[in-house]
Design an enzyme around this catalytic site. Structure first.
Site, PDB file in Angstrom:
ATOM      1  N   GLU A  91      18.173 -33.372 -11.985  1.00 35.29           N
ATOM      2  CA  GLU A  91      17.353 -34.066 -12.970  1.00 35.29           C
ATOM      3  C   GLU A  91      18.213 -34.702 -14.060  1.00 35.29           C
ATOM      4  OE1 GLU A  91      15.061 -30.291 -11.694  1.00 35.29           O
ATOM      5  OE2 GLU A  91      17.134 -30.973 -11.883  1.00 35.29           O
ATOM      6  N   CYS A 126      16.305 -27.793 -17.129  1.00 35.82           N
ATOM      7  CA  CYS A 126      16.019 -29.167 -16.698  1.00 35.82           C
ATOM      8  C   CYS A 126      14.611 -29.607 -17.081  1.00 35.82           C
ATOM      9  CB  CYS A 126      16.207 -29.290 -15.195  1.00 35.82           C
ATOM     10  SG  CYS A 126      17.929 -29.148 -14.673  1.00 35.82           S
ATOM     11  N   ARG A 226      28.959 -25.027  11.231  1.00 40.18           N
ATOM     12  CA  ARG A 226      29.793 -24.137  10.406  1.00 40.18           C
ATOM     13  C   ARG A 226      29.833 -24.645   8.966  1.00 40.18           C
ATOM     14  NH1 ARG A 226      35.484 -23.066  13.699  1.00 40.18           N
ATOM     15  NH2 ARG A 226      34.642 -21.840  15.446  1.00 40.18           N
ATOM     16  N   GLU A 340      29.528 -16.295  14.770  1.00 36.09           N
ATOM     17  CA  GLU A 340      30.209 -16.601  16.026  1.00 36.09           C
ATOM     18  C   GLU A 340      30.922 -15.332  16.447  1.00 36.09           C
ATOM     19  OE1 GLU A 340      32.347 -20.219  16.504  1.00 36.09           O
ATOM     20  OE2 GLU A 340      31.125 -21.317  15.035  1.00 36.09           O
ATOM     21  N   GLY A 342      31.124 -11.994  19.733  1.00 33.50           N
ATOM     22  CA  GLY A 342      30.908 -11.604  21.114  1.00 33.50           C
ATOM     23  C   GLY A 342      29.613 -10.830  21.290  1.00 33.50           C
ATOM     24  N   LEU A 345      28.830  -7.370  18.762  1.00 37.04           N
ATOM     25  CA  LEU A 345      28.283  -7.608  17.432  1.00 37.04           C
ATOM     26  C   LEU A 345      26.972  -8.388  17.525  1.00 37.04           C
ATOM     27  CD1 LEU A 345      28.371  -7.522  14.378  1.00 37.04           C
ATOM     28  CD2 LEU A 345      29.902  -9.506  14.405  1.00 37.04           C
TER      29      LEU A 345
END
Length: 420
Positions: A91, A126, A226, A340, A342, A345
């Site tokens: 703003e 604002c 990413r 990212e 395997g 996890l």
């Protein structure tokens, strides 16, 4: 658990798809004049949302906000977007832009993608800046879920005699700031798991080889996702097996996302390629109380956080408490978390019900035996599977990019009271 996905209503899919694609808007693409009709509120809000998308890479952990100031005749008077943390909000930037043009904003309408703040932080409120400038009407996409705002900005605008319209472009505004809303409303990041697989669902061969299942175009698109995240989470299977950098390349960014490693036994190699990325924060969460490896990792520049949880399935009976890990990340300002990792996890996150969205790149390739997307517990019926809804499907080079969300994962998103 098995994974099952269905396509939701077309309108919802198109809205989410349009925003997540984040087209490459430029400031000069925005119109300078629109005729004032009953549909112009949505049109001007779309212009403000385009500015908010431009702000997203630099403003985090703050929400990405855009603001457009319009005269009664439909003339564009000023526009702005959120700057880096501690600098001016959208703003204020729009008001400065109007002044630089020599335009008076008295009696004008402000289109803002998020409720103007009402608290004194590193920048002034604002809502006060808008009223002091003589803005007569404010059109807001959605209420700010931050407890320090949460409707107070709207109330102060109305108390000052400003006409307030709420809810225009609300869905798109929420989508753009999913991480911020998740952090404020749930105390957790929005967790997106990324995977690259063959048509038969293999992410690697039995010998561990996975480079490259998908195309160069798909990998470049993955870097854009990413870049959208505040942090990237991985596990020791990926660190030890692939030795990745896990940084953003090919995208212009003011900062690299935080790298987060779930390392229950503090096995992260001190000579891993991940250390080659400069000026990046590395957070390692562990279940180990061993002081020597922790000290060595801290000497490499990492912050080591011990968050153990008893787990009889683990050899040492302990693993990282994943829910506590996510809550700690949210407290640190991480809104969108890109995973990212395997199957171990990834499977643990799915089994714990912590995944919000799957980002899957699928190559037109059959691999037969190999690793799957996640290690899930065996099922006895199909009904026990995890149900998802498709958000969008896109062609990326020769591959497909599919996004699907855990069914019901975003119900909390509407708890901010956007229709009030």
């Amino acid at each position: 658990m098995a994974v099952r996905a269905q396509v939701p209503a077309a309108a919802a899919s198109q809205s989410a798809c349009r925003l997540s694609s984040a087209p490459g808007w430029k400031k000069q693409d925005l119109p300078t004049f629109r005729s004032m009709t009953s549909s112009t509120d949505l049109q001007f809000m779309q212009d403000a949302l385009a500015l908010a998308r431009l702000a997203a890479p630099a403003c985090r952990p703050n929400p990405a906000v855009g603001c457009v100031l319009v005269g009664a005749d439909g003339q564009l008077l000023g526009r702005g977007m959120t700057q880096r943390p501690g600098q001016a909000h959208a703003e204020v930037m729009a008001l400065r832009d109007a002044r630089s043009r020599g335009a008076s904003v008295a009696g004008a309408t402000a289109y803002v993608t998020l409720e103007p703040c009402a608290h004194q932080g590193r920048t002034p409120p604002c809502c006060d800046a808008l009223t002091e400038a003589g803005i007569a009407r404010v059109v807001v996409a959605v209420r700010d879920p931050n407890p320090r705002v949460a409707g107070q900005g709207l109330a102060r605008l109305r108390a000052a005699g400003v006409d307030v319209t709420l809810g225009v472009g609300a869905t798109d505004s929420r989508e753009l700031n999913l991480g911020f809303f998740s952090r404020m409303l749930r105390g957790l990041p929005w967790l997106r798991v990324k995977a690259a697989a063959s048509l038969d669902g293999r992410t690697a061969l039995p010998n561990g080889v996975s480079q490259w299942i998908t195309s160069l175009q798909a990998r470049a698109d993955g870097h854009a996702w990413r870049a959208r995240a505040d942090a990237i989470l991985t596990g020791m299977g990926t660190i030890l097996g692939d030795d990745p950098r896990l940084d953003v390349r090919g995208v212009d960014l003011p900062r690299q996302p935080v790298l987060v490693i779930a390392d229950s036994a503090l096995r992260t190699p001190l000579d891993a390629r991940l250390w080659r990325v400069r000026d990046r924060q590395v957070l390692i969460y562990t279940a180990s109380a061993s002081p020597e490896p922790a000290a060595a990792l801290r000497a490499r520049g990492a912050e080591v956080v011990c968050l153990p949880r008893a787990d009889p399935a683990q050899a040492d009976g302990r693993q990282v408490d994943l829910r506590s890990l996510l809550r700690d990340l949210a407290a640190r300002g991480v809104g969108e978390l890109h995973v990212e990792a395997g199957g171990i996890l990834g499977g643990a996150l799915w089994r714990a019900g912590l995944v919000d969205e799957l980002l899957l790149y699928q190559a037109p390739l059959l691999l037969g035996e190999g690793a799957g997307i996640a290690q899930l517990a065996p099922l006895t019926t199909v009904a026990q599977g995890v149900a998802l809804d498709y958000v969008d499907v896109a062609r990326i080079g020769p591959d497909l990019r599919l996004r699907a969300r855990l069914r019901g994962s975003s119900r909390w998103l509407h708890a901010d009271g956007a229709a009030r």
